[in-house]
Design a protein around this motif. Sequence first.
Motif, PDB file in Angstrom:
ATOM      1  N   PHE A 140      47.632  28.865  34.378  1.00 44.91           N
ATOM      2  CA  PHE A 140      46.167  28.858  34.409  1.00 44.91           C
ATOM      3  C   PHE A 140      45.603  29.938  35.338  1.00 44.91           C
ATOM      4  N   PHE A 141      46.117  30.016  36.555  1.00 52.28           N
ATOM      5  CA  PHE A 141      45.563  30.966  37.522  1.00 52.28           C
ATOM      6  C   PHE A 141      46.056  32.385  37.276  1.00 52.28           C
ATOM      7  N   GLY A 142      47.317  32.521  36.883  1.00 51.61           N
ATOM      8  CA  GLY A 142      47.866  33.852  36.645  1.00 51.61           C
ATOM      9  C   GLY A 142      47.202  34.544  35.473  1.00 51.61           C
ATOM     10  N   THR A 143      47.056  33.846  34.366  1.00 48.43           N
ATOM     11  CA  THR A 143      46.423  34.454  33.193  1.00 48.43           C
ATOM     12  C   THR A 143      44.943  34.744  33.458  1.00 48.43           C
ATOM     13  N   ALA A 144      44.294  33.878  34.241  1.00 45.50           N
ATOM     14  CA  ALA A 144      42.881  34.130  34.587  1.00 45.50           C
ATOM     15  C   ALA A 144      42.759  35.376  35.460  1.00 45.50           C
ATOM     16  N   LEU A 145      43.679  35.548  36.418  1.00 47.38           N
ATOM     17  CA  LEU A 145      43.611  36.696  37.310  1.00 47.38           C
ATOM     18  C   LEU A 145      43.942  37.992  36.577  1.00 47.38           C
ATOM     19  N   GLU A 146      44.920  37.949  35.680  1.00 49.06           N
ATOM     20  CA  GLU A 146      45.272  39.187  34.971  1.00 49.06           C
ATOM     21  C   GLU A 146      44.157  39.629  34.033  1.00 49.06           C
ATOM     22  N   ARG A 147      43.396  38.671  33.495  1.00 53.59           N
ATOM     23  CA  ARG A 147      42.220  39.042  32.694  1.00 53.59           C
ATOM     24  C   ARG A 147      41.147  39.679  33.563  1.00 53.59           C
ATOM     25  N   LYS A 148      41.112  39.274  34.809  1.00 53.19           N
ATOM     26  CA  LYS A 148      40.087  39.768  35.734  1.00 53.19           C
ATOM     27  C   LYS A 148      40.442  41.140  36.297  1.00 53.19           C
ATOM     28  N   ARG A 172      40.329  43.023  49.189  1.00 54.17           N
ATOM     29  CA  ARG A 172      40.475  44.470  49.019  1.00 54.17           C
ATOM     30  C   ARG A 172      40.055  44.903  47.608  1.00 54.17           C
ATOM     31  N   ILE A 173      40.502  44.149  46.606  1.00 51.42           N
ATOM     32  CA  ILE A 173      40.125  44.454  45.224  1.00 51.42           C
ATOM     33  C   ILE A 173      38.618  44.312  45.032  1.00 51.42           C
ATOM     34  N   LYS A 174      38.058  43.254  45.592  1.00 55.21           N
ATOM     35  CA  LYS A 174      36.608  43.018  45.460  1.00 55.21           C
ATOM     36  C   LYS A 174      35.812  44.133  46.130  1.00 55.21           C
ATOM     37  N   ARG A 175      36.262  44.566  47.301  1.00 49.48           N
ATOM     38  CA  ARG A 175      35.577  45.636  48.012  1.00 49.48           C
ATOM     39  C   ARG A 175      35.622  46.937  47.213  1.00 49.48           C
ATOM     40  N   MET A 176      36.782  47.249  46.646  1.00 44.43           N
ATOM     41  CA  MET A 176      36.916  48.466  45.837  1.00 44.43           C
ATOM     42  C   MET A 176      36.038  48.397  44.599  1.00 44.43           C
ATOM     43  N   HIS A 177      35.966  47.221  43.982  1.00 36.58           N
ATOM     44  CA  HIS A 177      35.140  47.047  42.788  1.00 36.58           C
ATOM     45  C   HIS A 177      33.663  47.211  43.131  1.00 36.58           C
ATOM     46  N   ASP A 178      33.235  46.598  44.239  1.00 40.09           N
ATOM     47  CA  ASP A 178      31.834  46.699  44.651  1.00 40.09           C
ATOM     48  C   ASP A 178      31.475  48.143  44.983  1.00 40.09           C
ATOM     49  N   LYS A 179      32.408  48.846  45.629  1.00 40.52           N
ATOM     50  CA  LYS A 179      32.161  50.253  45.960  1.00 40.52           C
ATOM     51  C   LYS A 179      32.029  51.088  44.690  1.00 40.52           C
ATOM     52  N   TYR A 180      32.879  50.800  43.703  1.00 38.19           N
ATOM     53  CA  TYR A 180      32.819  51.523  42.432  1.00 38.19           C
ATOM     54  C   TYR A 180      31.489  51.287  41.733  1.00 38.19           C
ATOM     55  N   MET A 225      44.435  40.682  49.661  1.00 40.44           N
ATOM     56  CA  MET A 225      44.463  41.535  48.479  1.00 40.44           C
ATOM     57  C   MET A 225      43.249  41.296  47.589  1.00 40.44           C
ATOM     58  N   GLY A 226      42.809  40.036  47.516  1.00 40.35           N
ATOM     59  CA  GLY A 226      41.613  39.725  46.741  1.00 40.35           C
ATOM     60  C   GLY A 226      40.372  40.391  47.316  1.00 40.35           C
ATOM     61  N   ALA A 231      44.805  32.479  45.756  1.00 36.63           N
ATOM     62  CA  ALA A 231      43.852  32.930  46.764  1.00 36.63           C
ATOM     63  C   ALA A 231      43.078  34.159  46.293  1.00 36.63           C
ATOM     64  N   ALA A 232      43.776  35.105  45.661  1.00 33.01           N
ATOM     65  CA  ALA A 232      43.094  36.315  45.175  1.00 33.01           C
ATOM     66  C   ALA A 232      42.051  35.959  44.119  1.00 33.01           C
ATOM     67  N   LEU A 233      42.402  35.048  43.212  1.00 32.05           N
ATOM     68  CA  LEU A 233      41.452  34.623  42.191  1.00 32.05           C
ATOM     69  C   LEU A 233      40.256  33.922  42.821  1.00 32.05           C
ATOM     70  N   THR A 234      40.511  33.169  43.892  1.00 28.63           N
ATOM     71  CA  THR A 234      39.427  32.467  44.572  1.00 28.63           C
ATOM     72  C   THR A 234      38.421  33.444  45.166  1.00 28.63           C
ATOM     73  N   VAL A 235      38.912  34.542  45.733  1.00 26.66           N
ATOM     74  CA  VAL A 235      38.001  35.554  46.282  1.00 26.66           C
ATOM     75  C   VAL A 235      37.125  36.140  45.181  1.00 26.66           C
ATOM     76  N   LEU A 236      37.715  36.362  44.015  1.00 28.21           N
ATOM     77  CA  LEU A 236      37.000  37.015  42.920  1.00 28.21           C
ATOM     78  C   LEU A 236      36.147  36.048  42.110  1.00 28.21           C
ATOM     79  N   GLU A 237      36.589  34.796  42.014  1.00 28.58           N
ATOM     80  CA  GLU A 237      35.856  33.781  41.232  1.00 28.58           C
ATOM     81  C   GLU A 237      35.769  32.485  42.028  1.00 28.58           C
ATOM     82  N   PRO A 238      35.074  32.478  43.164  1.00 26.25           N
ATOM     83  CA  PRO A 238      35.090  31.303  44.055  1.00 26.25           C
ATOM     84  C   PRO A 238      34.498  30.041  43.443  1.00 26.25           C
ATOM     85  N   ASN A 239      33.585  30.186  42.503  1.00 22.66           N
ATOM     86  CA  ASN A 239      32.896  29.025  41.942  1.00 22.66           C
ATOM     87  C   ASN A 239      33.476  28.559  40.610  1.00 22.66           C
TER      88      ASN A 239
END
Length: 222
Positions: A90-98, A205-213, A202-203, A146-154
Amino acid sequence: MFSRDTPYEPGGGTSDRIKSSISASPSMAIIFLCIVSFFLEMVPGIGSLYIDTFQFNPSSILTRPWTLVTYIFLHAGLGHLFFNMIVLYFFGTALERKVGNKQLLGIFFTAGILSAIGYTFLSRPIFDIYPGPMVGASGAIYGVFAALTVLEPNLRVYVYFVPMRLKHALLLFAVFDFLMVNSTDMIAHTAHLSGLFVGLYMGYRIKRMHDKYIRTRFAGRW
């Protein structure tokens, strides 16, 4: 009855779909490898040798460095395997889609390796626990969680059939592992916590890079 929207697949259609799913999804590939590995653990005569060769033991971290990765694919029983694979599905496939397949693999294996290192060097000095041999993908999966939680907390999930937001589920598991770290339940709670913190880093870091982009892409368009 055949659906006109679904092309007919002569011979082995289901098998082809399974192969396609494994090749397209790193999470499914990891699940497949863990299941194959578990069957190898069960083979009479070689199962114990297989486990001894590939499990992680902190006392041999320098002489058997490959075990920093291989221990992830071993599991201590069917229940251990089943729970880990369900969570990864559930979490792995959700994160790889993200974030994509490469990012998912990077998070999974970085969290898995650093979970073992954290388990080795944090258990005794901080919690006064002597770290013994360890198997399982839990630390790596905590990183994904944890990485998925940073990107999709809700994101809404069910924890033992109780609905809650993903950020609350992560907090619940983190508190549980911290409180149980000195227990005798044979679970490497320090490895879980290490993987969790790696995933958070890592989550973010990815979120920060995405927001900067996003800011750079749309700068000056208003």
